[in-house]
Design a protein around this motif. Structure first.
Motif, PDB file in Angstrom:
ATOM      1  N   HIS A 134     -41.900   3.134 -15.242  1.00 37.09           N
ATOM      2  CA  HIS A 134     -42.243   1.841 -15.839  1.00 37.09           C
ATOM      3  C   HIS A 134     -42.606   1.956 -17.320  1.00 37.09           C
TER       4      HIS A 134
ATOM      5  N   CYS B  64     -45.033  -2.797 -19.067  1.00 33.81           N
ATOM      6  CA  CYS B  64     -45.278  -1.747 -18.085  1.00 33.81           C
ATOM      7  C   CYS B  64     -46.408  -2.134 -17.133  1.00 33.81           C
TER       8      CYS B  64
ATOM      9  N   MET C 261     -45.446  -4.814 -14.619  1.00 30.54           N
ATOM     10  CA  MET C 261     -44.637  -4.324 -13.518  1.00 30.54           C
ATOM     11  C   MET C 261     -45.464  -3.526 -12.523  1.00 30.54           C
TER      12      MET C 261
END
Length: 302
Positions: A35, A207, A210
């Motif tokens: 990620h 990031c 997610m």
């Protein structure tokens, strides 16, 4: 095209493909690392068109034929990069259901629209600053590839490393254009900080979103792994940024990795037949690909 022929920088139109079986967690047991890259990828369709627009405007004033040719090649390479990132990002969002990323994308639209109103000197310094960061990113991702990407999806790894190789290939261009037109040290030094933060800020936001969507952000282990990866990234990138801020900095002084030089020597032009230089992530040395294969001939875990 005649101008580009004066440059040694090559535009390779490699047809990276990301079918539905390409998953967001494309590195086994390392979703935080995957990620981090996924977040960085989300920034590219906004950053790189900005770099292209800035370079195109600057080249109208550049008289040196070699610098001008390198600038044209830079535009071509970055155009290829952001289009592939867009394809990867579309698959990433669809596969992971990361609809929340639309908010980060909207913020990037605003950020780069506002930045586009700044002076050309400021925008070129930002561009050169970002490009200095990519040298540290390359050192990390390619230099540590065997540790980072063992058994990872070779389609994504090959895409990541291709991008890093070409960032190395054009590492001097934004710097040369800035120095040719302006050469102001303090503006260039601030551009290192501005260009790096402007990208890392949005990449980290994406990031974390997610990781939250995946339910990983709640656990301390995942947060610890995320911060540990961040510290590792800073450890590799930081020295390059510090050197880029020195008055006598020249990106030519940064030694390229042997893996990068070998990749460039092996693939000096467009790859024929729509095939891809595919890295073997099962090989403990993860060498430069010796041949190209079709994307549909390789699948995750093979």
């Amino acid at each position: 095209m005649a101008s580009e022929s004066l440059s040694r920088i090559v535009t390779r139109r490699i047809p990276f493909d990301f079918p539905q079986d390409v998953k967001p967690h494309w590195i086994p047991d390392k979703p935080e690392l995957a990620h981090l890259w996924n977040g960085a990828s989300m920034t590219m369709p906004y950053l790189e068109p900005f770099l292209i627009r800035t370079m195109r405007e600057a080249l109208k004033q550049v008289q040196d034929p070699v610098v001008h040719a390198d600038g044209e090649a830079f535009i071509s390479q970055e155009g290829q990069h952001y289009r592939v990132h867009r394809r990867f990002n579309d698959q990433l969002i669809a596969s992971g259901g990361y609809t929340e990323l639309a908010a980060v994308e909207a913020q990037m639209e605003v950020f780069y629209a506002k930045l586009s109103t700044r002076s050309l000197g400021c925008r070129l310094a930002f561009s050169a600053g970002f490009e200095s960061m990519t040298m540290g990113m390359t050192r990390w991702l390619i230099g540590e590839r065997c540790k980072l990407f063992k058994d990872a999806d070779p389609r994504v790894v090959s895409f990541v490393l291709w991008h890093m190789v070409e960032e190395t290939e054009h590492k001097t261009v934004a710097f040369d254009v800035y120095q040719t037109l302006y050469g102001n040290y303090w503006q260039r030094m601030f551009g290192v900080l501005h260009g790096s933060y402007g990208v890392l800020n949005f990449g980290v936001r994406a990031c974390v979103l997610m990781l939250k969507k995946d339910g990983l952000w709640k656990g301390w282990r995942s947060r610890w792994k995320f911060f540990a990866q961040g510290v590792t990234a800073v450890r590799h990138i930081g020295p390059y940024l510090l050197r880029a801020m020195l008055p006598w900095h020249d990106p030519r002084a940064e030694r390229d990795l042997e893996w990068v030089r070998e990749w460039l020597a092996r693939f000096p032009a467009d790859v024929a037949d729509g095939s891809i230089p595919m890295v073997d992530t099962r090989d403990p040395l993860m060498p430069v690909p010796s041949m190209t294969v079709k994307s549909n001939e390789v699948s995750y875990g093979t």
